[in-house]
Design an enzyme around this catalytic site. Structure first.
Site, mmCIF file in Angstrom:
data_model
loop_
_atom_site.group_PDB
_atom_site.id
_atom_site.type_symbol
_atom_site.label_atom_id
_atom_site.label_comp_id
_atom_site.label_asym_id
_atom_site.label_seq_id
_atom_site.Cartn_x
_atom_site.Cartn_y
_atom_site.Cartn_z
ATOM 1 N N LYS A 177 55.723 27.087 1.335
ATOM 2 C CA LYS A 177 55.805 28.325 2.112
ATOM 3 C C LYS A 177 55.119 29.477 1.403
ATOM 4 C CE LYS A 177 60.262 29.807 0.167
ATOM 5 N NZ LYS A 177 61.582 30.404 0.473
ATOM 6 N N HIS B 15 56.754 29.602 16.274
ATOM 7 C CA HIS B 15 56.497 28.260 15.769
ATOM 8 C C HIS B 15 55.152 27.791 16.294
ATOM 9 C CE1 HIS B 15 60.907 28.655 15.531
ATOM 10 N NE2 HIS B 15 60.733 27.995 14.403
ATOM 11 N N GLN C 247 65.519 37.839 15.455
ATOM 12 C CA GLN C 247 64.379 37.383 14.660
ATOM 13 C C GLN C 247 63.109 37.438 15.492
ATOM 14 O OE1 GLN C 247 65.764 33.401 13.448
ATOM 15 N NE2 GLN C 247 65.592 34.120 11.339
ATOM 16 N N ARG D 99 74.963 34.748 12.541
ATOM 17 C CA ARG D 99 75.299 34.027 11.312
ATOM 18 C C ARG D 99 76.529 34.652 10.671
ATOM 19 N NH1 ARG D 99 69.208 33.336 8.702
ATOM 20 N NH2 ARG D 99 68.275 32.368 10.558
ATOM 21 N N ASP E 44 60.740 35.346 15.781
ATOM 22 C CA ASP E 44 60.458 33.960 15.442
ATOM 23 C C ASP E 44 59.195 33.478 16.142
ATOM 24 O OD1 ASP E 44 61.620 32.212 13.710
ATOM 25 O OD2 ASP E 44 63.389 31.840 14.934
ATOM 26 N N HIS F 123 56.838 27.368 10.826
ATOM 27 C CA HIS F 123 57.738 28.476 11.156
ATOM 28 C C HIS F 123 57.095 29.745 10.617
ATOM 29 C CE1 HIS F 123 61.347 25.753 11.567
ATOM 30 N NE2 HIS F 123 60.646 25.032 10.718
ATOM 31 N N CYS G 163 64.820 27.679 15.923
ATOM 32 C CA CYS G 163 63.885 26.564 15.765
ATOM 33 C C CYS G 163 64.168 25.363 16.672
ATOM 34 C CB CYS G 163 63.844 26.094 14.318
ATOM 35 S SG CYS G 163 64.048 27.378 13.084
#
Length: 703
Positions: free
Chosen positions: A526, A446, A442, A424, A444, A572, A395
């Site tokens: 969310k 945005h 991911q 992680r 991902d 996100h 992000c």
């Protein structure tokens, strides 16, 4: 080997000796004048395999009965003509097996913990198990024992490890306690009285739990639940409930103790290692039987075992736990996943980004990740006196990309997507195949948009999510909308507007959803989407998350129509979640039997002898040029062995190549799951297979 092998060899010997006469006399063979001996042998072998698979699936027969399938060959050879060019031993075997096998029993619906009675049963059964353990093993101390999704567990501190045989002994003791119909009794105590009782019982873990209750809420009621009559020997534990009225309400034939595992106290590796006993509990014996059936099926589909068997991926301990090695066959599937993902996103108006794998620690402090997620981040590294952090999320990189230019309201919405690898920290005890790893990619994305664009953007994300999940065979979802928690950033107005936009998009989509009031993140509401796999399990997958926090922390803005500066709304979203986890779910849902378009190897040619290998090599070159993932069996084994290996590798299309195929410049295509495409000229075969792959259908649908 054995009788089964003898019967099959006898049948195949008969086929070899009388192939010419059979081909001229048998009505099915007259429909296939070009059928080679190799093709016939393959049909016979695959017929037996298809019959076995269909019968076993319908009846769940043990392997010991499979030898009877060899006796089906004479019936196959005597079958009447089907009136179709695709009439073959394989197709007839498939239909015969299905026709003879009775329909499988309907699955028993399994309730969830939303059923309060089931929850009470599971919680009460956990207490009865702990009571039984402490009656049998005087040196065992209890810690916690909650209900979980499919049952319950209890953690014990005991000098000697439990063994599998102990589970049977504990279950027997539990049955005795259930038979006594002992009451569950609630008692509320003061902190001092509870502490005195715990200390008298020498239960240090309970004392720590008591302290944590009071630390969290000094006014919280302290309650314990007893099993047994007042004044008599009974068992108790700190507990808020709920429970059944007495142990006799627990269905002993619907309870089972399943496994033993290790667990650190409070999940802390520096604390004592405890022994966890897992159990399951249901309302009826029928539900327990269905649960066991699903568990057995889940074990058969375990992605860790299939990943090794099918040579898809590995986790090399020499490199470290939780780090995935994609092998060539798995990497082919990943490439296809990525290619479709990119195509779908490009078509959906997204631009693709690539960002670094690490950044200055200051970035993670600005984003708040270092303050809120430090436990999930690896240690920093020093570079020329500065602290750098390997990225746990993508992000902040997308935020910096937005901030790199002056933005106008005319530029919005901006949709940016990235297949970004993140790292992680996970404790070694929590790592689990592809489902829990330390490095993963991911999918991902945005979106930066105006407030009035939010509903349409969420609708677009839901549409794209459905397109991608459906492509991989997932069409049933469980959707949850989570709203504002007590502690949150952002104004009431923006929260209301964002939550309304999420509701509006779900309503327009026509999807049913549940609401988790107060379950949103502190930075925005969310939507979470769980997908249902082939055996009914739900997997958390896609997420759409509004974020009012990062735009504020980084000072993001755009020039509004009146020339002022406004803060954009940030979304996100992830659809796969991570490539690794989604691939694990996909393996288990398909049992490693991927659809044709996604199969690592789509077609394998099986030469009857090395004399036909040059033709196979040339054919594979032309197939590959058309984008078909084809290969030739490496050789050195019989046709029967080649077929067996191809079945083990779950190759969807096989073709035995002999003199007839070479002479006709053709391929006889057999579908491993049953059925055949018949003998096709090579160019036509390429055309059909390429069309099937492009349309994501089985080849027989592309004829």
């Amino acid at each position: 080997s054995g009788l089964e092998g003898w019967k099959l060899r006898r049948a195949l010997a008969f086929a070899r000796c009388s192939a010419s006469a059979f081909q001229s006399a048998h009505p099915c063979m007259r429909l296939l004048p070009g059928l080679s001996l190799g093709g016939f042998l393959m049909s016979a072998l695959l017929a037996r395999s298809a019959a076995l698979n269909a019968a076993a699936a319908a009846r769940r027969l043990p392997a010991s009965t499979c030898g009877r399938a060899a006796a089906a060959l004479p019936r196959l050879l005597a079958a009447p003509a089907m009136g179709s060019r695709r009439c073959s031993g394989l197709r007839m075997a498939d239909q015969s097996a299905v026709a003879e096998a009775p329909a499988p029993p309907a699955p028993v619906p399994l309730p969830t913990n939303a059923n309060e009675q089931l929850l009470r049963i599971r919680h009460s059964t956990a207490h009865v198990m702990a009571m039984a353990v402490q009656r049998l093993y005087k040196d065992a101390r209890v810690t916690i024992g909650p209900w979980i999704e499919k049952g319950f567990y209890y953690d014990f501190d005991r000098p000697e490890p439990f063994a599998e045989k102990d589970l049977r002994r504990i279950k027997k003791e539990m049955d005795k306690l259930i038979g006594l119909k002992l009451p569950f009794r609630r008692e509320e105590l003061s902190f001092d009285e509870a502490k005195a009782r715990i200390e008298a019982a020498d239960e240090p873990y309970k004392l720590e739990i008591l302290d944590s209750i009071v630390a969290k809420d000094p006014d919280a009621p302290i309650t314990i639940f007893h099993i047994g009559e007042p004044g008599k020997a009974n068992w108790w534990d700190l507990c808020a409930g709920p429970h059944v009225e007495h142990t006799g309400q627990l269905p002993k034939d619907a309870i089972d103790l399943e496994s033993i595992a290790g667990a650190y106290w409070r999940g802390d590796e520096a604390r004592p290692m405890l022994q966890r006993i897992y159990g399951t509990a249901w309302e009826s014996a029928e539900q327990l039987a269905e649960h066991r059936r699903i568990q057995a099926e889940a074990k058969r589909r375990d992605h860790r075992a299939l990943g090794k068997q099918l040579r898809l991926f590995s986790i090399q301990q020499e490199a470290g736990g939780g780090l995935v090695f994609w092998h060539p066959r798995g990497a082919r599937v990943r490439r296809l996943m990525e290619d479709f993902w990119r195509e779908a996103h490009t078509a959906g108006g997204y631009e693709l980004l690539y960002t670094p794998h690490m950044a200055s620690l200051d970035l993670w402090k600005t984003s708040g990740h270092f303050d809120f997620y430090a436990d999930g981040m690896f240690d920093q590294m020093e570079v020329e006196g500065a602290q750098y952090q390997i990225k746990p999320m993508n992000c902040p990189f997308h935020v910096l990309t937005y901030k790199d230019e002056k933005r106008s309201y005319r530029d919005l919405p901006l949709r940016w997507a990235e297949l970004g690898t993140v790292y992680r920290y996970e404790r070694s005890g929590t790592l689990n195949g592809l489902f829990r790893v330390r490095g993963f990619t991911q999918d991902d994305a945005h979106i930066f948009c105006l407030p009035e664009q939010l509903a349409d953007e969420i609708q677009g994300v839901l549409d794209l999510t459905e397109t991608i999940l459906t492509k991989f065979g997932f069409t049933e979802y469980e959707v949850m909308l989570s709203t504002r928690p007590d502690k949150a950033v952002g104004s009431d107005e923006i929260w209301d507007k964002a939550t309304s936009a999420l509701r509006e998009a779900l309503g327009a989509k026509g999807w049913e959803y549940d609401v988790d009031e107060g379950g949103g993140a502190f930075y925005g509401p969310k939507i979470d989407i769980k997908i249902r796999d082939a055996i009914g399990r739900l997997w958390q997958c896609s997420t759409i998350q509004c974020d009012f926090n990062l735009p504020q922390r980084f000072g993001l803005e755009y020039v509004s129509p009146d020339g002022g500066r406004e803060q954009p709304i940030m979304l996100h979203r992830a659809i796969f979640g991570s490539l690794e986890r989604f691939f694990g779910v996909l393996i288990e849902s398909t049992a490693g039997d991927f659809p044709f378009w996604l199969a690592p190897t789509q077609l394998r040619l099986l030469p009857v002898s090395d004399d036909y290998r040059p033709y196979c090599d040339a054919a594979v070159a032309r197939l590959k040029a058309a984008g078909i993932r084809a290969e030739v069996d490496p050789g050195g084994r019989s046709v029967g062995k080649q077929i067996k290996v191809a079945n083990q590798d779950k190759v969807p299309i096989l073709s035995v190549v002999g003199e007839a195929e070479v002479g006709a410049n053709a391929l006889k295509l057999e579908m491993r799951k049953g059925g055949e495409l018949g003998e096709l000229p090579l160019e036509r075969a390429i055309e059909v297979l390429a069309a099937a792959a492009e349309k994501a259908v089985e080849p027989i649908e592309a004829l």
